[in-house]
Design an enzyme around this catalytic site. Structure first.
Site, PDB file in Angstrom:
ATOM      1  N   TYR A 144      13.216  54.056  51.783  1.00  0.00           N
ATOM      2  CA  TYR A 144      14.433  53.539  51.154  1.00  0.00           C
ATOM      3  C   TYR A 144      15.586  53.772  52.115  1.00  0.00           C
ATOM      4  O   TYR A 144      15.731  54.871  52.660  1.00  0.00           O
ATOM      5  CB  TYR A 144      14.696  54.266  49.829  1.00  0.00           C
ATOM      6  CG  TYR A 144      16.003  53.890  49.149  1.00  0.00           C
ATOM      7  CD1 TYR A 144      17.056  54.804  49.070  1.00  0.00           C
ATOM      8  CD2 TYR A 144      16.193  52.634  48.581  1.00  0.00           C
ATOM      9  CE1 TYR A 144      18.249  54.473  48.445  1.00  0.00           C
ATOM     10  CE2 TYR A 144      17.386  52.300  47.956  1.00  0.00           C
ATOM     11  CZ  TYR A 144      18.409  53.224  47.891  1.00  0.00           C
ATOM     12  OH  TYR A 144      19.592  52.888  47.269  1.00  0.00           O
ATOM     13  N   ASP A 239      16.503  56.101  60.604  1.00  0.00           N
ATOM     14  CA  ASP A 239      17.379  56.391  59.470  1.00  0.00           C
ATOM     15  C   ASP A 239      17.265  57.880  59.115  1.00  0.00           C
ATOM     16  O   ASP A 239      16.322  58.299  58.451  1.00  0.00           O
ATOM     17  CB  ASP A 239      16.977  55.509  58.281  1.00  0.00           C
ATOM     18  CG  ASP A 239      17.812  55.817  57.046  1.00  0.00           C
ATOM     19  OD1 ASP A 239      17.647  55.106  56.020  1.00  0.00           O
ATOM     20  OD2 ASP A 239      18.615  56.777  57.071  1.00  0.00           O
ATOM     21  N   LYS A 267      24.905  61.899  53.897  1.00  0.00           N
ATOM     22  CA  LYS A 267      24.633  63.129  53.144  1.00  0.00           C
ATOM     23  C   LYS A 267      25.284  64.365  53.762  1.00  0.00           C
ATOM     24  O   LYS A 267      26.485  64.596  53.634  1.00  0.00           O
ATOM     25  CB  LYS A 267      23.118  63.294  52.949  1.00  0.00           C
ATOM     26  CG  LYS A 267      22.511  62.150  52.090  1.00  0.00           C
ATOM     27  CD  LYS A 267      21.035  62.324  51.864  1.00  0.00           C
ATOM     28  CE  LYS A 267      20.435  61.083  51.226  1.00  0.00           C
ATOM     29  NZ  LYS A 267      20.505  61.078  49.770  1.00  0.00           N
TER      30      LYS A 267
HETATM   31  P1  KE4 Z   1      23.536  56.142  50.034  1.00  0.00           P
HETATM   32  O1  KE4 Z   1      24.027  54.732  50.065  1.00  0.00           O
HETATM   33  O2  KE4 Z   1      22.894  56.495  48.672  1.00  0.00           O
HETATM   34  O3  KE4 Z   1      24.574  57.165  50.465  1.00  0.00           O
HETATM   35  O4  KE4 Z   1      22.361  56.334  51.131  1.00  0.00           O
HETATM   36  C1  KE4 Z   1      21.267  55.448  51.078  1.00  0.00           C
HETATM   37  C2  KE4 Z   1      20.099  56.078  51.802  1.00  0.00           C
HETATM   38  C3  KE4 Z   1      19.783  55.653  53.074  1.00  0.00           C
HETATM   39  N1  KE4 Z   1      18.750  56.183  53.765  1.00  0.00           N
HETATM   40  C4  KE4 Z   1      18.007  57.171  53.222  1.00  0.00           C
HETATM   41  C5  KE4 Z   1      16.867  57.738  54.015  1.00  0.00           C
HETATM   42  C6  KE4 Z   1      18.295  57.659  51.929  1.00  0.00           C
HETATM   43  O5  KE4 Z   1      17.526  58.652  51.406  1.00  0.00           O
HETATM   44  C7  KE4 Z   1      19.359  57.111  51.204  1.00  0.00           C
HETATM   45  C8  KE4 Z   1      19.703  57.569  49.797  1.00  0.00           C
HETATM   46  N2  KE4 Z   1      18.862  58.565  49.238  1.00  0.00           N
HETATM   47  C9  KE4 Z   1      18.803  58.590  47.795  1.00  0.00           C
HETATM   48  C10 KE4 Z   1      17.855  59.725  47.393  1.00  0.00           C
HETATM   49  N3  KE4 Z   1      16.511  59.413  47.592  1.00  0.00           N
HETATM   50  C11 KE4 Z   1      20.133  58.723  47.152  1.00  0.00           C
HETATM   51  C12 KE4 Z   1      20.113  59.086  45.680  1.00  0.00           C
HETATM   52  C13 KE4 Z   1      20.566  57.966  44.820  1.00  0.00           C
HETATM   53  O6  KE4 Z   1      20.192  56.798  45.106  1.00  0.00           O
HETATM   54  O7  KE4 Z   1      21.289  58.271  43.858  1.00  0.00           O
END
Ligand code: KE4
Length: 429
Positions: A144, A239, A267
């Protein structure tokens, strides 16, 4: 546990916010109970609206590696806030954090700050397309990278190598430019690239897949992708939104020694405030507006408050021995949970890299999403609810990673192991 206040707050939220949450996973839909609403946090603990305390292994999905409300991070935010929250103009803080990121990742020569991981990956993909003049991208099932349209795509049916949307609202004509391969399957990736020769702008992957639990790269996988991208003129986008500054100060790239042409971060570099970043080779980054033609922008990109929280956080992570502490605590928890899992009436599988980990409710090992999907998610839900009732906050999905912080004490870990032993024992075959 009493959840009266959380229940009232959830009902009120559902009237005005879709699903009552601002991000779907928070709704606890896959673990069979309503979410708790959090009112405050400190160190390894979060406290819900009914003042129940939980030992927290979500840590805002990774950012809170120092634990919640670290005094130096709070102080940095308060101090910056007193001078102004946002100007829409460049500030020295952005360059300071950029320098720290470039120092931690030698393959990042230039970096652009954004406000989320989604923005980082979306922008990196546009940049790769602009730099190569190619339209197709390749991602891996189970990885993801945020919710940009081109990334909400799964494998097309049958022999078709093009992708199909995983979400309504993503045009099929866009999804078809996204190829999807099996994580850790280098041969399949090579044949997909061969079938689309000269058409793929980038390969994007999580170097440790933390969105299908915790799936490390198999030996040779990252190295093979690096060689493939070099030979085919494809931009390798690593990523590290989740793994960056998580599994080492230099992330998974420091740990595994394979470096991307572009890197996405998020993060932890925001210390809990909204920050994403993408960076890499100068010859690629220079194609970004205003110097280059690839457009990307953001009102709050490089926001001073977020920059100061990130700078304060990374400054503490740089201290000698920080990651040794994370490793020691995580290894201790691993040992205890492996023992606890023997109480379960069926096989489980534990996978960990540094301070990120996952217990799969399947025999394992888990090398791909297809492996992870064999998990008994209903039993995971039962286990999750038992742990929540025992005051342990786990990620509310089998397909998420858990995170350690330096604030978790031996006693917290022992309480977690004790609760897990009872929770595994209570499961039915
Ligand atoms: P954000 O847009 O949520 O800040 O980041 C997206 C993203 C991009 N790349 C990786 C590897 C990620 O894990 C994420 C977001 N992670 C999720 C948790 N698995 C965020 C939690 C959520 O969607 O509320």
């Amino acid at each position: 546990m009493n959840h009266t206040q959380s229940s009232n707050l959830f009902n009120a939220a559902k009237k005005r916010i879709p699903g009552g949450v601002n991000s779907p996973v928070r709704a606890f839909k896959s673990v069979g109970c309503d979410p708790v609403f959090i009112s405050r946090a400190a160190g390894p603990y979060i406290y819900d609206a009914d003042d129940n305390r939980y030992i927290d292994y979500v840590g805002s999905w990774g950012p809170m590696i120092l634990g919640h409300c670290h005094p130096k991070v709070v102080e940095a935010i308060q101090k910056t806030a007193a001078s102004g929250a946002s100007f829409g103009a460049p500030t020295p803080l952005e360059t300071e954090l950029a320098e720290m990121v470039c120092e931690a990742y030698p393959n990042i020569e230039m970096v652009r700050m954004v406000s989320s991981g989604t923005e980082a990956t979306m922008s990196a993909i546009r940049l790769a397309r602009g730099y190569t003049g190619r339209d197709k991208i390749l991602k891996f099932d189970g990885c993801y990278h945020g919710h940009a349209d081109s990334l909400l795509v799964k494998a097309g049916s049958g022999a078709a190598t093009f992708g199909v949307p995983t979400s309504p609202g993503v045009p099929a004509d866009l999804a078809k430019y996204t190829l999807t391969a099996t994580y850790n399957d280098l041969d399949e990736t090579k044949s997909m690239i061969a079938a689309n020769k000269g058409e793929v702008a980038c390969i994007i992957l999580e170097p440790i897949a933390g969105n299908m639990g915790c799936v490390p790269p198999r030996p040779g996988f990252l190295e093979g992708l690096r060689a493939l991208c070099d030979s085919e003129g494809i931009v390798l986008i690593i990523d590290e939104v989740m793994t960056g500054f998580r599994v080492a100060y230099g992330g998974a790239q420091e740990r595994f020694g394979v470096r991307g042409d572009l890197v996405c971060l998020g993060k932890i570099i925001g210390g809990g405030l909204p920050v994403g970043a993408f960076g890499g080779k100068k010859e690629i980054m220079e194609n970004l507006s205003p110097d280059g033609g690839v457009y990307q922008a953001g009102t709050l990109s490089g926001n001073p408050l977020a920059m100061s929280a990130g700078i304060a956080t990374l400054s503490l992570l740089k201290e000698p021995g920080f990651y040794d502490q994370i490793e020691e605590k995580s290894a201790y928890l691993e040992k205890g949970l492996l023992e606890a899992a023997k109480e379960a009436p069926f096989a489980t599988c534990w996978q960990r890299v540094g301070g990120m980990f996952c217990t799969y409710f399947t025999e394992g090992p888990v090398h791909s999403f297809a492996d992870a999907a064999k998990s008994d998610t209903a039993s995971f839900g039962t286990f999750f609810r038992s742990m929540l009732d025992a005051g342990i906050n786990l990620a509310p999905s089998q397909f998420e990673a858990g995170f350690m912080s330096v604030a978790h004490s031996q006693d917290d870990l022992d309480q977690t192991i004790e609760a897990a032993t009872a929770a595994f024992r209570a499961l039915e075959a």
